[in-house]
Enzyme design. Sequence first.
Site, mmCIF file in Angstrom:
data_model
loop_
_atom_site.group_PDB
_atom_site.id
_atom_site.type_symbol
_atom_site.label_atom_id
_atom_site.label_comp_id
_atom_site.label_asym_id
_atom_site.label_seq_id
_atom_site.Cartn_x
_atom_site.Cartn_y
_atom_site.Cartn_z
ATOM 1 N N ASP A 95 9.780 -40.526 -19.960
ATOM 2 C CA ASP A 95 8.661 -40.372 -20.910
ATOM 3 C C ASP A 95 8.869 -41.234 -22.097
ATOM 4 O O ASP A 95 9.920 -41.772 -22.212
ATOM 5 C CB ASP A 95 8.209 -38.948 -21.023
ATOM 6 C CG ASP A 95 6.795 -38.732 -21.368
ATOM 7 O OD1 ASP A 95 5.960 -39.548 -21.187
ATOM 8 O OD2 ASP A 95 6.448 -37.699 -21.823
ATOM 9 N N HIS A 96 7.790 -41.212 -22.932
ATOM 10 C CA HIS A 96 7.664 -41.763 -24.164
ATOM 11 C C HIS A 96 9.024 -42.621 -24.742
ATOM 12 O O HIS A 96 9.914 -41.683 -25.174
ATOM 13 C CB HIS A 96 7.038 -40.808 -25.275
ATOM 14 C CG HIS A 96 5.700 -40.697 -24.967
ATOM 15 N ND1 HIS A 96 4.708 -41.476 -25.571
ATOM 16 C CD2 HIS A 96 5.074 -39.711 -24.371
ATOM 17 C CE1 HIS A 96 3.584 -40.736 -25.328
ATOM 18 N NE2 HIS A 96 3.677 -39.613 -24.762
ATOM 19 N N GLU A 169 5.259 -35.766 -30.279
ATOM 20 C CA GLU A 169 6.317 -35.105 -29.554
ATOM 21 C C GLU A 169 7.389 -36.052 -29.607
ATOM 22 O O GLU A 169 7.522 -37.164 -29.707
ATOM 23 C CB GLU A 169 5.554 -35.811 -27.933
ATOM 24 C CG GLU A 169 6.451 -35.389 -26.669
ATOM 25 C CD GLU A 169 5.808 -35.646 -25.675
ATOM 26 O OE1 GLU A 169 5.938 -35.048 -24.668
ATOM 27 O OE2 GLU A 169 4.879 -36.629 -25.526
ATOM 28 N N HIS A 212 -1.133 -34.738 -28.517
ATOM 29 C CA HIS A 212 0.023 -34.113 -28.239
ATOM 30 C C HIS A 212 0.093 -32.693 -28.717
ATOM 31 O O HIS A 212 -0.338 -32.616 -29.905
ATOM 32 C CB HIS A 212 1.457 -34.747 -28.455
ATOM 33 C CG HIS A 212 1.621 -36.027 -27.426
ATOM 34 N ND1 HIS A 212 2.144 -37.095 -27.933
ATOM 35 C CD2 HIS A 212 1.592 -36.179 -26.118
ATOM 36 C CE1 HIS A 212 2.016 -38.030 -26.890
ATOM 37 N NE2 HIS A 212 1.855 -37.396 -25.623
ATOM 38 N N HIS A 250 -2.176 -38.360 -21.117
ATOM 39 C CA HIS A 250 -1.151 -37.835 -21.973
ATOM 40 C C HIS A 250 -2.016 -36.922 -22.920
ATOM 41 O O HIS A 250 -3.376 -36.889 -23.212
ATOM 42 C CB HIS A 250 -0.651 -38.540 -22.653
ATOM 43 C CG HIS A 250 0.387 -39.499 -22.180
ATOM 44 N ND1 HIS A 250 1.651 -39.910 -22.844
ATOM 45 C CD2 HIS A 250 0.080 -40.544 -21.085
ATOM 46 C CE1 HIS A 250 2.266 -40.707 -21.974
ATOM 47 N NE2 HIS A 250 1.647 -40.846 -20.762
ATOM 48 N N ASN A 272 0.538 -35.677 -17.504
ATOM 49 C CA ASN A 272 1.750 -34.994 -18.362
ATOM 50 C C ASN A 272 1.498 -33.734 -18.512
ATOM 51 O O ASN A 272 0.434 -33.252 -19.151
ATOM 52 C CB ASN A 272 2.324 -36.123 -19.389
ATOM 53 C CG ASN A 272 2.730 -37.422 -19.173
ATOM 54 O OD1 ASN A 272 2.666 -37.740 -17.892
ATOM 55 N ND2 ASN A 272 3.282 -37.967 -20.167
#
Length: 341
Positions: A95-96, A169, A212, A250, A272
């Site tokens: 992820d990210h 995040e 997020h 997201h 996600n």
Amino acid sequence: MPVATPEQYAAMLDKAKSDGFAYPAFNVSSSQTINSVLQGLTEAGSDGIIQVTTGGADYFAGHTVKNRAAGAIAFAKFATEVAKNYPVTVALHTDHCPKDALDGFVMPLIAASEEEVKAGRNPIFQSHMWDGSAVPLTENLEIATEMLKRTKAINAILEVEIGVVGGEEDGVSHDINEHLYTTLDDAIATVEALGLGEQGRYMAALTFGNVHGVYKPGNVKLQPELLKTIQDGLTAKYGHGPKPLDLVFHGGSGSTDAEIAEAVANGVVKMNIDTDTQYAFTRSIAGYMLSNYEGVLKLDGEVGNKKVYDPRAWGKVAESAMAARVLESTKQLGSYGTSTS
């Protein structure tokens, strides 16, 4: 079942888009949370995606070490082995990954997969995310173009973020403002740079007000209808449709079922899930400890109860609580009962 092959993963995403559902993608940071996801997906009869962030990978390596590439590989090896015991198929994803983490996270993992593929094996991860939301779109797409060449060569999928997801995040933080909404022009620039599959498969995390973390209703205005506007605009321009892009959702905590359903109807194939499963896991531990404090603590010179404070005792409670939230996610996204494993 074993972790998905690249072909199986591609087929999963194709199935999601054609049948009108999305796969939940769960962030994990421990063997317990991996097991929670596998348990929940099995109970739901759903395939899914397990993913790790830079911070999660740091934690897998040991919180005093913080070798995120090594931690990510450890995550993948553990997940690949234990997944064989469950009757569902899962894909592994990173992820990210912002620009300053590329050289210490995704690039070493792609290099490791290149060696695996040279040896006739599958890539370690089935997809990787490049988070270029903090850099200008032109630079974002320049980096994505180079990364797409490498992921295509190992038969993996690239995920890109076009626009900005607000909130925070794992140290990646953005304000909540007008940049939370991707434009059709942004999407056209993406297609001009990355194509529509001929240069390699990619997923696009377009932003439509996403944030997020946890937010109360009304704090953020989600506009899932924006995804349809963009998909329709791309179809009109390129004659490729009806939903040219494989989209990722997201920052969905706090979203209504209607907002999720509309996003999925407009081409979201992956969503996600992190904040909600984190809370489910930790909340159950808090409840266990408060209910059993005389057993988990050595009070007034007593010895406590080893069977109660054994980490496996409360660990099973936490895993099952998180698994229940995993199952709920599959119902929200429509993947419940769709596994063909």
